[in-house]
Each structure stands twice: as C-alpha cells, then as structure tokens.
Design a protein around this motif. Structure first.
Motif, PDB file in Angstrom:
ATOM      1  N   PHE A  40       0.834  -1.206   0.000  1.00 14.30           N
ATOM      2  CA  PHE A  40       0.000   0.000   0.000  1.00 14.30           C
ATOM      3  C   PHE A  40       0.870   1.257   0.000  1.00 14.30           C
ATOM      4  O   PHE A  40       0.559   2.241  -0.681  1.00 14.30           O
ATOM      5  CB  PHE A  40      -0.919   0.007   1.224  1.00 14.30           C
ATOM      6  CG  PHE A  40      -2.060  -0.949   1.123  1.00 14.30           C
ATOM      7  CD1 PHE A  40      -3.180  -0.646   0.365  1.00 14.30           C
ATOM      8  CD2 PHE A  40      -2.022  -2.164   1.791  1.00 14.30           C
ATOM      9  CE1 PHE A  40      -4.243  -1.529   0.263  1.00 14.30           C
ATOM     10  CE2 PHE A  40      -3.087  -3.054   1.696  1.00 14.30           C
ATOM     11  CZ  PHE A  40      -4.192  -2.747   0.934  1.00 14.30           C
ATOM     12  N   ALA A  44       0.787   3.926  -3.041  1.00 17.09           N
ATOM     13  CA  ALA A  44       0.377   5.309  -2.774  1.00 17.09           C
ATOM     14  C   ALA A  44       1.439   6.290  -3.258  1.00 17.09           C
ATOM     15  O   ALA A  44       1.116   7.308  -3.894  1.00 17.09           O
ATOM     16  CB  ALA A  44       0.126   5.494  -1.280  1.00 17.09           C
ATOM     17  N   THR A  62      -1.476  10.364   1.089  1.00 10.89           N
ATOM     18  CA  THR A  62      -0.317   9.495   0.858  1.00 10.89           C
ATOM     19  C   THR A  62       0.482   9.312   2.140  1.00 10.89           C
ATOM     20  O   THR A  62       0.969   8.209   2.436  1.00 10.89           O
ATOM     21  CB  THR A  62       0.581  10.074  -0.250  1.00 10.89           C
ATOM     22  OG1 THR A  62      -0.181  10.194  -1.461  1.00 10.89           O
ATOM     23  CG2 THR A  62       1.782   9.175  -0.515  1.00 10.89           C
ATOM     24  N   VAL A  65      -1.483   6.845   4.431  1.00 13.21           N
ATOM     25  CA  VAL A  65      -1.317   5.460   3.976  1.00 13.21           C
ATOM     26  C   VAL A  65       0.085   4.963   4.311  1.00 13.21           C
ATOM     27  O   VAL A  65       0.268   3.810   4.728  1.00 13.21           O
ATOM     28  CB  VAL A  65      -1.589   5.345   2.462  1.00 13.21           C
ATOM     29  CG1 VAL A  65      -1.270   3.934   1.967  1.00 13.21           C
ATOM     30  CG2 VAL A  65      -3.036   5.693   2.148  1.00 13.21           C
ATOM     31  N   TRP A  68       0.315   4.228   8.100  1.00 14.66           N
ATOM     32  CA  TRP A  68      -0.412   3.004   8.407  1.00 14.66           C
ATOM     33  C   TRP A  68       0.334   1.775   7.869  1.00 14.66           C
ATOM     34  O   TRP A  68       0.515   0.784   8.589  1.00 14.66           O
ATOM     35  CB  TRP A  68      -1.811   3.064   7.798  1.00 14.66           C
ATOM     36  CG  TRP A  68      -2.577   1.782   7.943  1.00 14.66           C
ATOM     37  CD1 TRP A  68      -3.314   1.368   9.008  1.00 14.66           C
ATOM     38  CD2 TRP A  68      -2.654   0.723   6.970  1.00 14.66           C
ATOM     39  NE1 TRP A  68      -3.849   0.131   8.764  1.00 14.66           N
ATOM     40  CE2 TRP A  68      -3.455  -0.286   7.538  1.00 14.66           C
ATOM     41  CE3 TRP A  68      -2.117   0.535   5.691  1.00 14.66           C
ATOM     42  CZ2 TRP A  68      -3.742  -1.479   6.847  1.00 14.66           C
ATOM     43  CZ3 TRP A  68      -2.394  -0.645   5.014  1.00 14.66           C
ATOM     44  CH2 TRP A  68      -3.205  -1.630   5.593  1.00 14.66           C
ATOM     45  N   GLY A  69       0.761   1.844   6.615  1.00 16.90           N
ATOM     46  CA  GLY A  69       1.395   0.695   5.978  1.00 16.90           C
ATOM     47  C   GLY A  69       2.742   0.331   6.586  1.00 16.90           C
ATOM     48  O   GLY A  69       3.040  -0.850   6.772  1.00 16.90           O
ATOM     49  N   SER A 120      -7.205  -0.080  -2.313  1.00 24.39           N
ATOM     50  CA  SER A 120      -6.446   1.121  -2.669  1.00 24.39           C
ATOM     51  C   SER A 120      -7.272   2.148  -3.420  1.00 24.39           C
ATOM     52  O   SER A 120      -6.815   3.276  -3.635  1.00 24.39           O
ATOM     53  CB  SER A 120      -5.227   0.738  -3.526  1.00 24.39           C
ATOM     54  OG  SER A 120      -4.331  -0.094  -2.827  1.00 24.39           O
ATOM     55  N   PHE A 123      -7.390   5.944  -2.025  1.00 27.06           N
ATOM     56  CA  PHE A 123      -6.310   6.913  -2.247  1.00 27.06           C
ATOM     57  C   PHE A 123      -5.939   7.039  -3.719  1.00 27.06           C
ATOM     58  O   PHE A 123      -5.426   8.083  -4.136  1.00 27.06           O
ATOM     59  CB  PHE A 123      -5.077   6.592  -1.388  1.00 27.06           C
ATOM     60  CG  PHE A 123      -4.374   5.291  -1.689  1.00 27.06           C
ATOM     61  CD1 PHE A 123      -3.520   5.166  -2.772  1.00 27.06           C
ATOM     62  CD2 PHE A 123      -4.515   4.206  -0.850  1.00 27.06           C
ATOM     63  CE1 PHE A 123      -2.845   3.995  -3.033  1.00 27.06           C
ATOM     64  CE2 PHE A 123      -3.841   3.017  -1.087  1.00 27.06           C
ATOM     65  CZ  PHE A 123      -3.012   2.905  -2.196  1.00 27.06           C
ATOM     66  N   TRP A 145      -9.854   8.531  10.572  1.00 29.61           N
ATOM     67  CA  TRP A 145      -8.609   7.798  10.327  1.00 29.61           C
ATOM     68  C   TRP A 145      -7.734   7.784  11.585  1.00 29.61           C
ATOM     69  O   TRP A 145      -7.188   6.733  11.961  1.00 29.61           O
ATOM     70  CB  TRP A 145      -7.822   8.428   9.170  1.00 29.61           C
ATOM     71  CG  TRP A 145      -6.581   7.647   8.834  1.00 29.61           C
ATOM     72  CD1 TRP A 145      -6.462   6.662   7.901  1.00 29.61           C
ATOM     73  CD2 TRP A 145      -5.284   7.778   9.444  1.00 29.61           C
ATOM     74  NE1 TRP A 145      -5.172   6.174   7.898  1.00 29.61           N
ATOM     75  CE2 TRP A 145      -4.441   6.829   8.831  1.00 29.61           C
ATOM     76  CE3 TRP A 145      -4.763   8.603  10.442  1.00 29.61           C
ATOM     77  CZ2 TRP A 145      -3.101   6.680   9.189  1.00 29.61           C
ATOM     78  CZ3 TRP A 145      -3.427   8.444  10.807  1.00 29.61           C
ATOM     79  CH2 TRP A 145      -2.605   7.505  10.183  1.00 29.61           C
ATOM     80  N   TRP A 193      -9.659   2.891   6.967  1.00 28.44           N
ATOM     81  CA  TRP A 193     -10.070   2.924   5.561  1.00 28.44           C
ATOM     82  C   TRP A 193     -11.413   3.619   5.373  1.00 28.44           C
ATOM     83  O   TRP A 193     -11.664   4.222   4.325  1.00 28.44           O
ATOM     84  CB  TRP A 193     -10.071   1.511   4.984  1.00 28.44           C
ATOM     85  CG  TRP A 193      -8.673   0.981   4.870  1.00 28.44           C
ATOM     86  CD1 TRP A 193      -8.043   0.110   5.705  1.00 28.44           C
ATOM     87  CD2 TRP A 193      -7.703   1.352   3.884  1.00 28.44           C
ATOM     88  NE1 TRP A 193      -6.757  -0.093   5.307  1.00 28.44           N
ATOM     89  CE2 TRP A 193      -6.510   0.656   4.188  1.00 28.44           C
ATOM     90  CE3 TRP A 193      -7.722   2.201   2.777  1.00 28.44           C
ATOM     91  CZ2 TRP A 193      -5.351   0.783   3.426  1.00 28.44           C
ATOM     92  CZ3 TRP A 193      -6.568   2.338   2.010  1.00 28.44           C
ATOM     93  CH2 TRP A 193      -5.404   1.627   2.333  1.00 28.44           C
ATOM     94  N   LEU A 196     -10.394   7.221   5.119  1.00 31.25           N
ATOM     95  CA  LEU A 196      -9.887   7.606   3.802  1.00 31.25           C
ATOM     96  C   LEU A 196     -11.020   7.721   2.788  1.00 31.25           C
ATOM     97  O   LEU A 196     -10.992   8.592   1.908  1.00 31.25           O
ATOM     98  CB  LEU A 196      -8.847   6.587   3.326  1.00 31.25           C
ATOM     99  CG  LEU A 196      -7.531   6.547   4.102  1.00 31.25           C
ATOM    100  CD1 LEU A 196      -6.614   5.474   3.551  1.00 31.25           C
ATOM    101  CD2 LEU A 196      -6.832   7.907   4.078  1.00 31.25           C
ATOM    102  N   SER A 212     -13.502   0.464  -1.122  1.00 35.54           N
ATOM    103  CA  SER A 212     -12.305   0.281  -0.288  1.00 35.54           C
ATOM    104  C   SER A 212     -12.646  -0.154   1.140  1.00 35.54           C
ATOM    105  O   SER A 212     -12.248  -1.250   1.569  1.00 35.54           O
ATOM    106  CB  SER A 212     -11.485   1.578  -0.283  1.00 35.54           C
ATOM    107  OG  SER A 212     -10.446   1.520   0.663  1.00 35.54           O
TER     108      SER A 212
END
Length: 260
Positions: A40, A44, A62, A65, A68-69, A120, A123, A145, A193, A196, A212
């Motif tokens: 992700f 992004a 971005t 994400v 988080w990722g 995804s 985003f 979020w 999510w 987002l 998403s």
C-alpha cells in the motif's frame, strides 16, 4: 488521470509477482503477509509521484497510507521474520501437492493483489482526481482515520505487552481495548479505511471509493481476519468464556455474565 489508476493497478500486480518469486525461492509463502502493508505504501507513493498532483490533500492521504502501511509492515515483519512458514500456508503446501506453486501464485498472491486494488481505490481516486481546497469531508475523514489508527496501534501494543509477560502464558487478554472488543486491531484497521473513504468524498468520483472500506471490513469480518483467529480458539474454554461477554468487532461494554 485514469492513467494513474491503471498504471497503479499494473504496479500492484507486478509487486505481488515479485513477492511470489521471493516466496517461491525462500519456500515461504507467508512472506505475502509481510508485503501487504508495504504494498500500500509503495502504491500510494507511486500514484502520487506519477500523477504529479501535489496538492495538500494528496500529500496528506499518501502520508496517512504510508504511516499506516509502514507500521503494519514493521509489526508483521518483527512477528514473522526468522520463523517457519505460517501454519496456514504450510497446510496449503501439503494439501495442494504438485499443484502448489501454480495455485499459490493465483490463489494467494494474485488474489491478494486484487484485494489490494479494491482497497487502494480510496487513495488512488484521491491522487488522480483531487482538486481544490479542504472540505468538511477532509476534516471528518482525518478524524476517523486518526481514531482508527490509534485503536489499531494501541490494540497491537497491548497484546504485545500481554504476551511478553511470562505470567500470562496460556491466558487470554481481557484488559484495555480488548475488554470491549475481541479484535480491537481489526476494528481500528477497518476504521482507517472508512476515514480515507470519507476524505475521498471531497473529490470527483469519490463515492466509488466506498469499495475500499467495504472490502477491508468484509475481509476482516468474514474471510482472512476474525474467522481464522476465532477458529484457532474454538476449543479454548477460556477464550469461549471471553467471547460470551465481549463484542466480536464493534467496541461495546462487556455483557454481564448470566447467573445459573
């Protein structure tokens, strides 16, 4: 702008193909779990850089994400690195026999790629179509979020601290956020999510991004998240006592024990 989305989709499938090859030579398909969060992040960043749409909203999303990722990537990497292949994938290796490599490519890695494309979408739509200044959706989505990220991070941290105490061996965590939901980390993940998606409502075609949070929520509730863990503890008496008074997903006050 659609080029950004299509090229990002190609990027996702190429990414999982590379991870398949790594897992193939390492004989460990569990590596796909490690690559989930990182995928992700890279997607992004790719969609932002390729699109060149450096507005405040696209940079913010971005960044969200990425935060988080990377947290998820590090959490799973630390948990799995140096350990044998996860029992789920080891069982597939036995059950699928000589067809294992082919089925692993399509049923594990490519299916995960499809899910990543769907999740995804929030985003990708933002990075492709975002224009103009902030709206109420941006502020609401950011708040949602942040709540989800804190919930997920705190849940994982509380579980890690619980398991690191030798006195808790064989016990079930029932304190902190785990007092109100059996899966606070999964609830928090879904909530990020949804946040987002709410931000995506600020841009054209943002409503399409509903796929998403719906996808990730359904996956966690019915496919790869909660069902696997619930099945693991199906015969654990202590977990069943915990489950009888604790909400499965949404945080709720614990139920009172029924008197005999």
């Amino acid at each position: 702008m659609m080029d950004i989305i299509w090229l990002s989709i190609i990027f996702i499938f190429a990414y999982f193909t590379v991870f398949y090859l790594i897992g193939f030579f390492a004989k460990n398909n569990g590596l796909v779990d490690i690559g989930w969060g990182l995928g992700f992040v890279l997607t992004a960043i790719f969609s932002l850089v390729y699109g060149g749409n450096y507005g405040f909203r696209t940079i913010l999303v971005t960044a969200l994400v990425t935060i988080w990722g990377l947290r998820l990537f590090y959490h799973i990497l630390r948990r799995n690195l140096g350990k044998p292949e996860d029992f789920r994938y080891a069982n597939f290796r036995k059950e699928w026999g000589r067809w294992h490599d082919l089925r692993a490519f399509f049923q594990l890695f490519m299916v995960q790629a499809i899910f990543m494309v769907m999740i995804s979408s929030s985003f990708l739509i933002i990075n492709a179509f975002s224009r103009g200044g902030f709206t109420a959706f941006d502020f609401i989505g950011l708040a949602v979020w942040m709540a989800g990220f804190l919930f997920e991070s705190a849940g994982d941290a509380q579980l890690k601290a619980f398991k690191s105490d030798p006195a808790n061996k064989g016990k079930i965590i029932r304190n902190g956020l785990w007092r109100y939901t059996r899966h606070p980390n999964y609830f928090g993940e879904a909530l990020t999510w949804w946040g987002l998606f709410i931000i995506a409502l600020s841009v054209p075609f943002g409503y399409i991004a509903a796929i998403s949070p719906i996808t990730i929520t359904l996956l966690l509730l019915f496919v790869s998240g909660i069902p696997l863990l619930e099945e693991k503890y199906r015969d654990n008496r202590y977990y069943q006592e915990y489950a009888a008074v604790t909400s499965k997903f949404f945080p709720l006050p614990p139920k009172k024990k029924k008197s005999l």
